[in-house]
Design a protein around this motif. Structure first.
Motif, PDB file in Angstrom:
ATOM      1  N   VAL A   4       0.844  -1.190   0.000  1.00 58.48           N
ATOM      2  CA  VAL A   4       0.000   0.000   0.000  1.00 58.48           C
ATOM      3  C   VAL A   4       0.880   1.241   0.000  1.00 58.48           C
ATOM      4  CG1 VAL A   4      -1.784   1.288   1.195  1.00 58.48           C
ATOM      5  CG2 VAL A   4      -1.826  -1.215   1.243  1.00 58.48           C
ATOM      6  N   GLU A   5       0.745   2.028  -1.066  1.00 59.27           N
ATOM      7  CA  GLU A   5       1.528   3.260  -1.187  1.00 59.27           C
ATOM      8  C   GLU A   5       0.793   4.436  -0.549  1.00 59.27           C
ATOM      9  OE1 GLU A   5       1.979   1.026  -5.216  1.00 59.27           O
ATOM     10  OE2 GLU A   5       0.373   1.508  -3.793  1.00 59.27           O
ATOM     11  N   ALA A  23       4.289  -2.943   3.443  1.00 56.10           N
ATOM     12  CA  ALA A  23       4.057  -4.326   3.040  1.00 56.10           C
ATOM     13  C   ALA A  23       3.443  -5.107   4.188  1.00 56.10           C
ATOM     14  CB  ALA A  23       5.363  -4.977   2.601  1.00 56.10           C
ATOM     15  N   SER A  24       2.522  -5.967   3.869  1.00 57.37           N
ATOM     16  CA  SER A  24       1.921  -6.820   4.878  1.00 57.37           C
ATOM     17  C   SER A  24       1.635  -8.188   4.285  1.00 57.37           C
ATOM     18  CB  SER A  24       0.627  -6.201   5.415  1.00 57.37           C
ATOM     19  OG  SER A  24      -0.316  -6.053   4.379  1.00 57.37           O
ATOM     20  N   ASN A  76       8.454  -2.950   7.900  1.00 59.55           N
ATOM     21  CA  ASN A  76       8.028  -3.482   6.597  1.00 59.55           C
ATOM     22  C   ASN A  76       7.640  -2.357   5.636  1.00 59.55           C
ATOM     23  OD1 ASN A  76       8.392  -6.197   7.254  1.00 59.55           O
ATOM     24  ND2 ASN A  76       6.348  -6.357   8.143  1.00 59.55           N
ATOM     25  N   THR A  77       8.437  -1.322   5.619  1.00 60.65           N
ATOM     26  CA  THR A  77       8.111  -0.136   4.825  1.00 60.65           C
ATOM     27  C   THR A  77       9.317   0.307   4.009  1.00 60.65           C
ATOM     28  OG1 THR A  77       6.485   0.588   6.474  1.00 60.65           O
ATOM     29  CG2 THR A  77       7.263   2.231   4.905  1.00 60.65           C
ATOM     30  N   VAL A  78       9.045   0.697   2.776  1.00 58.55           N
ATOM     31  CA  VAL A  78      10.076   1.265   1.909  1.00 58.55           C
ATOM     32  C   VAL A  78       9.651   2.685   1.571  1.00 58.55           C
ATOM     33  CG1 VAL A  78       9.011   0.391  -0.209  1.00 58.55           C
ATOM     34  CG2 VAL A  78      11.441   0.910  -0.170  1.00 58.55           C
ATOM     35  N   TYR A  79      10.642   3.541   1.401  1.00 58.99           N
ATOM     36  CA  TYR A  79      10.375   4.957   1.168  1.00 58.99           C
ATOM     37  C   TYR A  79      11.033   5.417  -0.135  1.00 58.99           C
ATOM     38  CZ  TYR A  79       9.446   4.625   6.167  1.00 58.99           C
ATOM     39  OH  TYR A  79       8.967   4.248   7.395  1.00 58.99           O
ATOM     40  N   LEU A  80      10.488   6.468  -0.686  1.00 65.81           N
ATOM     41  CA  LEU A  80      11.114   7.134  -1.820  1.00 65.81           C
ATOM     42  C   LEU A  80      11.082   8.629  -1.541  1.00 65.81           C
ATOM     43  CD1 LEU A  80      12.413   6.650  -4.624  1.00 65.81           C
ATOM     44  CD2 LEU A  80      10.188   7.236  -5.614  1.00 65.81           C
ATOM     45  N   CYS A  95       4.664   0.846  -6.058  1.00 64.77           N
ATOM     46  CA  CYS A  95       5.594   0.038  -5.283  1.00 64.77           C
ATOM     47  C   CYS A  95       5.484  -1.400  -5.775  1.00 64.77           C
ATOM     48  CB  CYS A  95       5.203   0.132  -3.806  1.00 64.77           C
ATOM     49  SG  CYS A  95       6.183  -0.874  -2.693  1.00 64.77           S
ATOM     50  N   ALA A  96       6.617  -2.067  -5.876  1.00 64.76           N
ATOM     51  CA  ALA A  96       6.618  -3.457  -6.323  1.00 64.76           C
ATOM     52  C   ALA A  96       7.659  -4.238  -5.536  1.00 64.76           C
ATOM     53  CB  ALA A  96       6.925  -3.543  -7.817  1.00 64.76           C
ATOM     54  N   ALA A  97       7.397  -5.518  -5.364  1.00 61.53           N
ATOM     55  CA  ALA A  97       8.296  -6.361  -4.587  1.00 61.53           C
ATOM     56  C   ALA A  97       8.663  -7.613  -5.360  1.00 61.53           C
ATOM     57  CB  ALA A  97       7.641  -6.748  -3.269  1.00 61.53           C
ATOM     58  N   LYS A  98       9.878  -8.019  -5.164  1.00 60.88           N
ATOM     59  CA  LYS A  98      10.379  -9.236  -5.808  1.00 60.88           C
ATOM     60  C   LYS A  98      10.901 -10.159  -4.722  1.00 60.88           C
ATOM     61  CE  LYS A  98      13.621 -10.683  -9.432  1.00 60.88           C
ATOM     62  NZ  LYS A  98      14.417 -11.590  -8.568  1.00 60.88           N
TER      63      LYS A  98
END
Length: 123
Positions: A4-5, A23-24, A76-80, A95-98
């Motif tokens: 969720v952005e 992310a969850s 569990n968070t990424v920032y820009l 946001c995307a995850a691999k």
């Protein structure tokens, strides 16, 4: 995994915004995180990536020196962080995850996507 952005909005050229992606889910470990964007009428493009432990970051040439990707694994968070924004940065940011920790600049390699947040930069 759900992504969720947040943090998008309207900003004047030269301004700053900070996006967040939470992310969850049961498998948030070892995710390499990415930001992509898609401007109106254009194809989706890679913006930035960060490895699972945060030791490796990559940026598109168009945002180098202006954008910074970071992560807080405890949250569990990424920032820009986006500085010196330009009208050409206007886009929906995704946001995307691999899985398995390795980064990629290809959207086709992503395993999970958020719904996006709109960033509009006025001139």
């Amino acid at each position: 995994v759900q992504l969720v952005e947040s943090g998008g909005g309207l900003v004047q050229a030269g301004g700053s915004l900070k996006l967040a992606c939470a992310a969850s889910g049961p498998t948030t470990s070892y995710l390499a995180m990415h930001w992509f964007r898609q401007a109106p009428g254009k194809e989706r493009e890679f913006v930035a990536s960060i490895s699972w432990r945060g030791g490796s970051t990559n940026y598109a040439d168009s945002v180098k020196g202006r954008f910074t990707i970071s992560r807080d694994n405890a949250k569990n968070t990424v920032y820009l962080q986006m500085n010196d924004l330009k009208p050409e940065d206007t886009a929906v940011y995704y946001c995307a995850a691999k899985r398995y920790g390795t980064v990629s600049s290809s959207g086709d390699a992503m395993d999970y996507w958020g719904k996006g947040t709109l960033v509009t930069v006025s001139s």
